[in-house]
Write a protein that holds these residues in place. Structure first.
Motif, PDB file in Angstrom:
ATOM      1  N   SER A 228      38.794  41.175  43.672  1.00  0.00           N
ATOM      2  CA  SER A 228      39.119  42.588  43.559  1.00  0.00           C
ATOM      3  C   SER A 228      38.576  43.327  44.764  1.00  0.00           C
ATOM      4  N   GLN A 229      39.446  44.052  45.470  1.00  0.00           N
ATOM      5  CA  GLN A 229      39.060  44.839  46.641  1.00  0.00           C
ATOM      6  C   GLN A 229      38.258  43.997  47.642  1.00  0.00           C
ATOM      7  N   GLY A 230      38.689  42.757  47.801  1.00  0.00           N
ATOM      8  CA  GLY A 230      38.072  41.879  48.783  1.00  0.00           C
ATOM      9  C   GLY A 230      36.789  41.221  48.348  1.00  0.00           C
ATOM     10  N   CYS A 231      36.378  41.446  47.111  1.00  0.00           N
ATOM     11  CA  CYS A 231      35.123  40.865  46.606  1.00  0.00           C
ATOM     12  C   CYS A 231      35.428  39.840  45.518  1.00  0.00           C
ATOM     13  N   LEU A 232      34.684  38.744  45.537  1.00  0.00           N
ATOM     14  CA  LEU A 232      34.885  37.651  44.589  1.00  0.00           C
ATOM     15  C   LEU A 232      33.796  37.707  43.524  1.00  0.00           C
ATOM     16  N   HIS A 233      34.227  37.744  42.261  1.00  0.00           N
ATOM     17  CA  HIS A 233      33.281  37.864  41.151  1.00  0.00           C
ATOM     18  C   HIS A 233      33.447  36.689  40.194  1.00  0.00           C
ATOM     19  N   PRO A 234      32.357  36.009  39.839  1.00  0.00           N
ATOM     20  CA  PRO A 234      32.472  34.950  38.834  1.00  0.00           C
ATOM     21  C   PRO A 234      32.790  35.544  37.468  1.00  0.00           C
ATOM     22  N   VAL A 235      33.629  34.856  36.714  1.00  0.00           N
ATOM     23  CA  VAL A 235      33.958  35.273  35.359  1.00  0.00           C
ATOM     24  C   VAL A 235      33.106  34.461  34.404  1.00  0.00           C
ATOM     25  N   LEU A 236      32.314  35.140  33.602  1.00  0.00           N
ATOM     26  CA  LEU A 236      31.355  34.475  32.726  1.00  0.00           C
ATOM     27  C   LEU A 236      32.001  34.103  31.403  1.00  0.00           C
ATOM     28  N   ASP A 237      31.405  33.146  30.699  1.00  0.00           N
ATOM     29  CA  ASP A 237      31.898  32.723  29.390  1.00  0.00           C
ATOM     30  C   ASP A 237      32.012  33.922  28.461  1.00  0.00           C
ATOM     31  N   GLY A 238      33.092  33.922  27.691  1.00  0.00           N
ATOM     32  CA  GLY A 238      33.270  34.987  26.708  1.00  0.00           C
ATOM     33  C   GLY A 238      33.966  36.212  27.269  1.00  0.00           C
ATOM     34  N   ALA A 239      34.061  36.308  28.583  1.00  0.00           N
ATOM     35  CA  ALA A 239      34.684  37.479  29.192  1.00  0.00           C
ATOM     36  C   ALA A 239      35.922  37.112  29.984  1.00  0.00           C
ATOM     37  N   THR A 240      36.333  35.844  29.907  1.00  0.00           N
ATOM     38  CA  THR A 240      37.401  35.362  30.774  1.00  0.00           C
ATOM     39  C   THR A 240      38.682  36.155  30.611  1.00  0.00           C
ATOM     40  N   ALA A 241      39.218  36.233  29.398  1.00  0.00           N
ATOM     41  CA  ALA A 241      40.507  36.880  29.206  1.00  0.00           C
ATOM     42  C   ALA A 241      40.468  38.339  29.610  1.00  0.00           C
ATOM     43  N   GLU A 242      39.424  39.048  29.194  1.00  0.00           N
ATOM     44  CA  GLU A 242      39.334  40.465  29.504  1.00  0.00           C
ATOM     45  C   GLU A 242      39.230  40.725  30.998  1.00  0.00           C
ATOM     46  N   ALA A 243      38.364  39.971  31.668  1.00  0.00           N
ATOM     47  CA  ALA A 243      38.151  40.176  33.106  1.00  0.00           C
ATOM     48  C   ALA A 243      39.389  39.802  33.899  1.00  0.00           C
ATOM     49  N   LEU A 244      39.991  38.664  33.602  1.00  0.00           N
ATOM     50  CA  LEU A 244      41.156  38.235  34.351  1.00  0.00           C
ATOM     51  C   LEU A 244      42.351  39.110  34.078  1.00  0.00           C
ATOM     52  N   ALA A 245      42.497  39.579  32.857  1.00  0.00           N
ATOM     53  CA  ALA A 245      43.605  40.458  32.548  1.00  0.00           C
ATOM     54  C   ALA A 245      43.510  41.752  33.348  1.00  0.00           C
ATOM     55  N   GLY A 246      42.310  42.263  33.520  1.00  0.00           N
ATOM     56  CA  GLY A 246      42.122  43.477  34.295  1.00  0.00           C
ATOM     57  C   GLY A 246      42.514  43.294  35.735  1.00  0.00           C
ATOM     58  N   GLU A 247      42.304  42.082  36.297  1.00  0.00           N
ATOM     59  CA  GLU A 247      42.629  41.835  37.698  1.00  0.00           C
ATOM     60  C   GLU A 247      44.105  41.558  37.905  1.00  0.00           C
ATOM     61  N   SER A 248      44.800  41.095  36.878  1.00  0.00           N
ATOM     62  CA  SER A 248      46.185  40.669  37.081  1.00  0.00           C
ATOM     63  C   SER A 248      47.194  41.760  36.749  1.00  0.00           C
TER      64      SER A 248
END
Length: 249
Positions: A228-248
């Motif tokens: 996101s905005q040129g920065c790479l963020h690890p997606v932690l357990d339990g937050a995968t769907a929510e975090a990835l959905a926000g980016e896609s």
């Protein structure tokens, strides 16, 4: 459950504080990637998801040694990338990195086996002499043993992508980079292709980095990241769907 970061002995690819900027008007710099940290282990599958314009293509080019970071340190198989020549980078790409693209990029006038043979034309010795046999064997592994003489216009989308995967894997690379590998396929065919790609890289011991906007594809990886905005963020357990959905979105 996500796999922890690899140890130094397990690491194939390492990026530390990597940034990429390009000049724009009035001597200004546009930062495309900012302070990227990433450790990829031998045989590991990494999923990176993000919207268009977040720097995915630039990151892919850096990971594939097609471009160099503006700042930061990068190592491939323990070798500092900043210190190698263009010829050395090209040699590493040809020998140790395989690419799979969204649009297949097959040579239209060549048969499936001729397309898979193409990377071996730059090989030497036994690898060059056995190129036809190696290409046929890889197509067999991907379930295309009866399609080796078919040209791309006689192959379905899924078959064309499997030929592209065979081409990427025929030299037994250490790293496979897949750029939206299911983007031109329907959902079911895309799932089948990803299962094949994931399975065959695991069998060969190659690391796989999949760059995608597809949550299902990203979730096949051992570890997931959002860009996101040129920065790479690890997606932690339990937050995968929510975090990835926000980016896609």
């Amino acid at each position: 459950m996500s796999r922890p970061e690899p140890t130094a002995a397990e690491t194939l690819l390492s990026l530390r504080h990597v940034s990429r900027s390009v000049p724009i008007a009035d001597d200004q710099l546009l930062t495309i990637l900012a302070d990227i940290d990433l450790e990829v282990g031998v045989g590991e599958h990494i999923g990176i998801v993000g919207r268009s314009g977040t720097g995915k293509s630039t990151l892919l080019n850096i990971l594939g040694l097609l471009d160099a970071p503006t700042t930061g340190d990068m190592e491939f198989a323990g070798e500092p990338v900043q210190k190698i020549s263009r010829n050395r980078a090209a040699a590493i790409r040809g020998r140790d990195i395989g690419f799979v693209f969204q649009q297949f990029n097959l040579l239209p006038g060549r048969t499936a086996v001729e397309n898979v043979e193409a990377p071996l034309m730059y090989a030497t010795g036994r690898e060059f002499r056995n190129r036809r046999r190696s290409a046929e064997a890889m197509l067999e592994r991907l379930g295309l043993g009866d399609r080796i003489e078919a040209k791309p216009n006689r192959l379905s989308g899924g078959e064309q992508q499997r030929v592209a995967i065979a081409r990427a894997l025929v030299r037994e690379p250490k790293l496979v980079l897949a750029d939206e590998p299911t983007g031109a396929l329907d959902v079911e065919t895309g799932r089948q292709v990803m299962e094949i790609l994931d399975g065959i890289t695991k069998d060969s011991g190659a690391a796989l980095i999949t760059i995608t906007h597809d949550l299902g594809v990203a979730n096949m990886a051992t570890r997931q990241f959002s860009l996101s905005q040129g920065c790479l963020h690890p997606v932690l357990d339990g937050a995968t769907a929510e975090a990835l959905a926000g980016e896609s979105r």
